[in-house]
Design a protein around this motif. Structure first.
Motif, PDB file in Angstrom:
ATOM      1  N   VAL A  14      -3.488   1.922  -3.416  1.00  8.81           N
ATOM      2  CA  VAL A  14      -3.178   3.276  -2.993  1.00  8.81           C
ATOM      3  C   VAL A  14      -4.295   3.716  -2.055  1.00  8.81           C
ATOM      4  O   VAL A  14      -5.474   3.466  -2.332  1.00  8.81           O
ATOM      5  N   ILE A  15      -3.917   4.327  -0.956  1.00  5.85           N
ATOM      6  CA  ILE A  15      -4.906   4.931  -0.063  1.00  5.85           C
ATOM      7  C   ILE A  15      -4.636   6.423  -0.042  1.00  5.85           C
ATOM      8  O   ILE A  15      -3.528   6.864   0.264  1.00  5.85           O
ATOM      9  N   VAL A  16      -5.662   7.179  -0.420  1.00  9.00           N
ATOM     10  CA  VAL A  16      -5.571   8.634  -0.468  1.00  9.00           C
ATOM     11  C   VAL A  16      -6.261   9.179   0.784  1.00  9.00           C
ATOM     12  O   VAL A  16      -7.395   8.814   1.090  1.00  9.00           O
ATOM     13  N   ILE A  17      -5.560  10.053   1.495  1.00  8.57           N
ATOM     14  CA  ILE A  17      -6.058  10.605   2.744  1.00  8.57           C
ATOM     15  C   ILE A  17      -6.386  12.088   2.562  1.00  8.57           C
ATOM     16  O   ILE A  17      -5.567  12.864   2.067  1.00  8.57           O
ATOM     17  N   ASP A  18      -7.602  12.451   2.946  1.00  8.10           N
ATOM     18  CA  ASP A  18      -8.038  13.855   3.056  1.00  8.10           C
ATOM     19  C   ASP A  18      -7.987  14.663   1.764  1.00  8.10           C
ATOM     20  O   ASP A  18      -7.812  15.874   1.799  1.00  8.10           O
ATOM     21  N   MET A  19      -8.141  14.028   0.612  1.00 11.54           N
ATOM     22  CA  MET A  19      -8.180  14.783  -0.636  1.00 11.54           C
ATOM     23  C   MET A  19      -9.591  15.347  -0.806  1.00 11.54           C
ATOM     24  O   MET A  19     -10.567  14.624  -0.597  1.00 11.54           O
ATOM     25  N   PRO A  20      -9.718  16.629  -1.157  1.00 12.22           N
ATOM     26  CA  PRO A  20     -11.045  17.224  -1.341  1.00 12.22           C
ATOM     27  C   PRO A  20     -11.899  16.419  -2.330  1.00 12.22           C
ATOM     28  O   PRO A  20     -11.379  15.819  -3.272  1.00 12.22           O
ATOM     29  N   ASN A  21     -13.201  16.404  -2.089  1.00 10.20           N
ATOM     30  CA  ASN A  21     -14.199  15.732  -2.934  1.00 10.20           C
ATOM     31  C   ASN A  21     -14.129  14.211  -2.894  1.00 10.20           C
ATOM     32  O   ASN A  21     -14.700  13.547  -3.752  1.00 10.20           O
ATOM     33  N   LEU A  22     -13.390  13.640  -1.929  1.00 13.02           N
ATOM     34  CA  LEU A  22     -13.331  12.190  -1.729  1.00 13.02           C
ATOM     35  C   LEU A  22     -13.602  11.914  -0.254  1.00 13.02           C
ATOM     36  O   LEU A  22     -13.457  12.800   0.579  1.00 13.02           O
ATOM     37  N   VAL A  61       0.826  -1.203   0.000  1.00 12.37           N
ATOM     38  CA  VAL A  61       0.000   0.000   0.000  1.00 12.37           C
ATOM     39  C   VAL A  61       0.864   1.258   0.000  1.00 12.37           C
ATOM     40  O   VAL A  61       1.727   1.427   0.870  1.00 12.37           O
ATOM     41  N   GLU A  62       0.587   2.131  -0.931  1.00 15.21           N
ATOM     42  CA  GLU A  62       1.180   3.466  -0.972  1.00 15.21           C
ATOM     43  C   GLU A  62       0.138   4.422  -0.407  1.00 15.21           C
ATOM     44  O   GLU A  62      -1.017   4.424  -0.837  1.00 15.21           O
ATOM     45  N   VAL A  63       0.533   5.221   0.581  1.00 13.57           N
ATOM     46  CA  VAL A  63      -0.380   6.171   1.210  1.00 13.57           C
ATOM     47  C   VAL A  63      -0.024   7.574   0.738  1.00 13.57           C
ATOM     48  O   VAL A  63       1.140   7.970   0.767  1.00 13.57           O
ATOM     49  N   LYS A  64      -1.039   8.305   0.301  1.00 15.06           N
ATOM     50  CA  LYS A  64      -0.846   9.684  -0.131  1.00 15.06           C
ATOM     51  C   LYS A  64      -1.791  10.590   0.644  1.00 15.06           C
ATOM     52  O   LYS A  64      -3.005  10.482   0.517  1.00 15.06           O
ATOM     53  N   ALA A  65      -1.233  11.450   1.484  1.00 13.84           N
ATOM     54  CA  ALA A  65      -2.020  12.451   2.200  1.00 13.84           C
ATOM     55  C   ALA A  65      -2.018  13.713   1.342  1.00 13.84           C
ATOM     56  O   ALA A  65      -0.979  14.344   1.168  1.00 13.84           O
ATOM     57  N   LEU A  66      -3.178  14.045   0.800  1.00 12.78           N
ATOM     58  CA  LEU A  66      -3.264  15.158  -0.156  1.00 12.78           C
ATOM     59  C   LEU A  66      -4.412  16.109   0.210  1.00 12.78           C
ATOM     60  O   LEU A  66      -5.398  16.222  -0.519  1.00 12.78           O
ATOM     61  N   PRO A  67      -4.288  16.825   1.340  1.00 12.65           N
ATOM     62  CA  PRO A  67      -5.386  17.688   1.773  1.00 12.65           C
ATOM     63  C   PRO A  67      -5.708  18.836   0.814  1.00 12.65           C
ATOM     64  O   PRO A  67      -6.809  19.369   0.840  1.00 12.65           O
ATOM     65  N   SER A  68      -4.775  19.189  -0.049  1.00 11.12           N
ATOM     66  CA  SER A  68      -5.073  20.243  -1.024  1.00 11.12           C
ATOM     67  C   SER A  68      -4.849  19.734  -2.442  1.00 11.12           C
ATOM     68  O   SER A  68      -4.623  20.510  -3.361  1.00 11.12           O
ATOM     69  N   GLY A  69      -4.916  18.426  -2.622  1.00  8.06           N
ATOM     70  CA  GLY A  69      -4.634  17.831  -3.921  1.00  8.06           C
ATOM     71  C   GLY A  69      -5.874  17.553  -4.743  1.00  8.06           C
ATOM     72  O   GLY A  69      -7.000  17.815  -4.339  1.00  8.06           O
ATOM     73  N   ASN A  70      -5.627  17.013  -5.937  1.00  5.30           N
ATOM     74  CA  ASN A  70      -6.695  16.595  -6.834  1.00  5.30           C
ATOM     75  C   ASN A  70      -6.182  15.401  -7.642  1.00  5.30           C
ATOM     76  O   ASN A  70      -5.089  14.907  -7.396  1.00  5.30           O
ATOM     77  N   ALA A  71      -6.979  14.947  -8.600  1.00  3.96           N
ATOM     78  CA  ALA A  71      -6.591  13.763  -9.388  1.00  3.96           C
ATOM     79  C   ALA A  71      -5.262  13.981 -10.105  1.00  3.96           C
ATOM     80  O   ALA A  71      -4.436  13.069 -10.202  1.00  3.96           O
ATOM     81  N   GLU A  72      -5.035  15.182 -10.595  1.00  2.00           N
ATOM     82  CA  GLU A  72      -3.773  15.474 -11.294  1.00  2.00           C
ATOM     83  C   GLU A  72      -2.588  15.388 -10.327  1.00  2.00           C
ATOM     84  O   GLU A  72      -1.539  14.837 -10.661  1.00  2.00           O
ATOM     85  N   THR A  73      -2.778  15.901  -9.110  1.00  2.00           N
ATOM     86  CA  THR A  73      -1.727  15.817  -8.091  1.00  2.00           C
ATOM     87  C   THR A  73      -1.407  14.361  -7.789  1.00  2.00           C
ATOM     88  O   THR A  73      -0.243  13.970  -7.713  1.00  2.00           O
ATOM     89  N   LEU A  74      -2.459  13.554  -7.647  1.00  2.00           N
ATOM     90  CA  LEU A  74      -2.278  12.137  -7.346  1.00  2.00           C
ATOM     91  C   LEU A  74      -1.512  11.428  -8.458  1.00  2.00           C
ATOM     92  O   LEU A  74      -0.573  10.677  -8.199  1.00  2.00           O
ATOM     93  N   SER A  75      -1.873  11.676  -9.708  1.00  2.45           N
ATOM     94  CA  SER A  75      -1.173  11.008 -10.810  1.00  2.45           C
ATOM     95  C   SER A  75       0.288  11.461 -10.888  1.00  2.45           C
ATOM     96  O   SER A  75       1.166  10.673 -11.226  1.00  2.45           O
ATOM     97  N   HIS A  76       0.555  12.713 -10.541  1.00  9.24           N
ATOM     98  CA  HIS A  76       1.934  13.210 -10.518  1.00  9.24           C
ATOM     99  C   HIS A  76       2.721  12.548  -9.379  1.00  9.24           C
ATOM    100  O   HIS A  76       3.880  12.153  -9.553  1.00  9.24           O
ATOM    101  N   GLU A  77       2.089  12.415  -8.212  1.00  6.05           N
ATOM    102  CA  GLU A  77       2.737  11.816  -7.043  1.00  6.05           C
ATOM    103  C   GLU A  77       3.016  10.330  -7.242  1.00  6.05           C
ATOM    104  O   GLU A  77       3.909   9.776  -6.631  1.00  6.05           O
TER     105      GLU A  77
END
Length: 132
Positions: free
Chosen positions: A110-118, A62-78
């Motif tokens: 992948v687990i995304v933490i605190d990304m807006p709209n999710l 599992v890859e964890v991504k905390a992205l409180p100010s991110g979006n789908a584009e940020t996630l794909s870049h990360e």
């Protein structure tokens, strides 16, 4: 110059603590969903895997991504192809070292933490494959 170094250090600490908090949330979520945590922050010279867990006969990296100010584009870049390859190479090293999991099915999540709209914890199962 001292101020910018201090700001940079504080920013790194903040990012690091955000990452640890995100990993803690992800572990709690996984445990609530019947996953058994095997290891956290497995490191090799190839890279790091945030969480290694198991559910039934599936071993999950599992890859964890905390992205409180991110979006789908940020996630794909990360989580670009280079990062995916590093995770896969590190997972292969884990499997060489821990042969007791050789008969397990393998999955990369992948687990995304605190990304807006999710939801606050958003679990993407089978996010990528070892056959890149």
């Amino acid at each position: 110059m001292e101020e910018s170094m201090e700001e940079s250090l504080n920013e790194r600490k903040s990012t690091c603590s955000l990452g640890h908090e995100g990993e803690d949330k992800a572990c709690a979520f996984l445990k609530e969903n019947s996953y058994r945590i095997i290891e956290r922050n497995f490191r090799t010279r190839y890279g790091e895997i945030d969480i290694i867990t198991q559910k039934d006969d599936v071993l999950v990296f599992v890859e964890v991504k905390a992205l409180p100010s991110g979006n789908a584009e940020t996630l794909s870049h990360e989580l670009d192809l280079r990062k995916q390859r590093k995770i896969i190479k590190t997972a292969n090293f884990f499997l060489l070292k821990h042969r007791e999991y050789n008969n397990s099915k393998i999955r990369f999540d992948v687990i995304v933490i605190d990304m807006p709209n999710l939801p606050s914890v958003y679990h993407i199962q089978d996010a990528f494959s070892e056959f890149l």
